[in-house]
Scaffold this motif. Structure first.
Motif, PDB file in Angstrom:
ATOM      1  N   THR A  19       0.840  -1.190   0.000  1.00 49.57           N
ATOM      2  CA  THR A  19       0.000   0.000   0.000  1.00 49.57           C
ATOM      3  C   THR A  19       0.878   1.245   0.000  1.00 49.57           C
ATOM      4  N   PRO A  20       0.650   2.176  -0.940  1.00 47.43           N
ATOM      5  CA  PRO A  20       1.484   3.382  -0.983  1.00 47.43           C
ATOM      6  C   PRO A  20       1.246   4.287   0.221  1.00 47.43           C
ATOM      7  N   ALA A  21       2.269   5.070   0.540  1.00 47.55           N
ATOM      8  CA  ALA A  21       2.180   6.013   1.655  1.00 47.55           C
ATOM      9  C   ALA A  21       1.554   7.328   1.194  1.00 47.55           C
ATOM     10  N   ILE A  22       0.942   8.007   2.120  1.00 46.62           N
ATOM     11  CA  ILE A  22       0.430   9.359   1.880  1.00 46.62           C
ATOM     12  C   ILE A  22       1.599  10.313   2.125  1.00 46.62           C
ATOM     13  N   GLY A  23       2.201  10.813   1.068  1.00 47.16           N
ATOM     14  CA  GLY A  23       3.420  11.623   1.164  1.00 47.16           C
ATOM     15  C   GLY A  23       3.348  12.784   2.139  1.00 47.16           C
ATOM     16  N   PRO A  24       2.294  13.605   2.084  1.00 48.72           N
ATOM     17  CA  PRO A  24       2.239  14.756   2.996  1.00 48.72           C
ATOM     18  C   PRO A  24       2.122  14.384   4.480  1.00 48.72           C
ATOM     19  N   SER A  25       1.855  13.099   4.785  1.00 47.90           N
ATOM     20  CA  SER A  25       1.740  12.705   6.201  1.00 47.90           C
ATOM     21  C   SER A  25       3.104  12.496   6.853  1.00 47.90           C
ATOM     22  N   ASP A  26       4.181  12.626   6.084  1.00 48.56           N
ATOM     23  CA  ASP A  26       5.534  12.468   6.635  1.00 48.56           C
ATOM     24  C   ASP A  26       5.747  13.511   7.729  1.00 48.56           C
ATOM     25  N   PRO A  27       6.002  13.095   8.992  1.00 49.36           N
ATOM     26  CA  PRO A  27       6.142  14.070  10.078  1.00 49.36           C
ATOM     27  C   PRO A  27       7.450  14.857  10.017  1.00 49.36           C
ATOM     28  N   GLY A  28       8.385  14.445   9.180  1.00 51.73           N
ATOM     29  CA  GLY A  28       9.640  15.186   9.048  1.00 51.73           C
ATOM     30  C   GLY A  28      10.686  14.822  10.078  1.00 51.73           C
ATOM     31  N   THR A  29      10.341  13.962  11.019  1.00 50.15           N
ATOM     32  CA  THR A  29      11.295  13.496  12.030  1.00 50.15           C
ATOM     33  C   THR A  29      11.153  11.989  12.160  1.00 50.15           C
TER      34      THR A  29
END
Length: 191
Positions: A107-117
């Protein structure tokens, strides 16, 4: 030669031999070491250094999953570190899901949900990921599932995670997406 002189030399010789043999005996049994000889490392575990990282593995974690009512068409995956050491998801920042037997790719990831840490789990801490089970307007499609596969690293066999409670969840594997791991439930379900 006088008897006292011979006896004195014999005692001195025995003392020198004993002095030479005792340190070797101590080394042989692990009770001491010779100067300049390498020492064996201690068997006690060393505390992790600040730069050390331990990847979370399935053996360290407990997974739970359930459908949620709001927002619609979502499933919540939680993972808790029940080991006695911290671990993180630096190597694979979102769960690799297999939602159905016919699904060819994870299942692909939702890119904008990346918390950045990097999400790090202390012992007894929990992380969250939300799964969009169907695209908007496509809720009637797909299949009902009561368990699915989760892997934490590419090219590893997924472990099966069952839904905790409630009816099976309808999932369309072609349109489903998953968030990156989040440290808060609300952060996962906002996607």
């Amino acid at each position: 030669m006088p008897y006292a002189a011979t006896t004195g030399r014999s005692i001195a010789a025995v003392t020198l031999i004993a002095a030479a043999v005792l340190p070797l005996t101590g080394c042989h049994h692990g009770g001491g070491s010779r100067p300049g000889a390498p020492t064996r490392p201690s068997a006690a575990p060393r505390p992790p250094a600040p730069g050390d990282r331990t990847a979370c593995t399935p053996e360290m974690l407990r997974f739970h999953a359930r459908g949620v009512r709001h927002p619609a068409h979502r499933m919540l995956l939680t993972v808790t570190n029940y080991s006695d050491r911290p671990c993180d998801f630096a190597a694979q920042p979102y769960p690799l899901l297999r939602l159905g037997p016919g699904q060819r790719a994870v299942t692909p990831a939702i890119g904008p949900s990346d918390p950045g840490t990097v999400i790090t789990l202390a012992p007894d801490a929990t992380a969250y990921a939300a799964v969009t089970t169907a695209a908007d307007g496509a809720s009637g499609r797909g299949e009902r599932i009561s368990q699915f596969g989760v892997a934490l690293a590419p090219h590893t066999a997924p472990g099966q995670v069952g839904l905790d409670s409630g009816p099976p969840v309808r999932v369309n594997p072609r349109t489903a997406r998953v968030t990156y791991w989040q440290s808060r439930r609300e952060a996962a379900l906002k996607w």
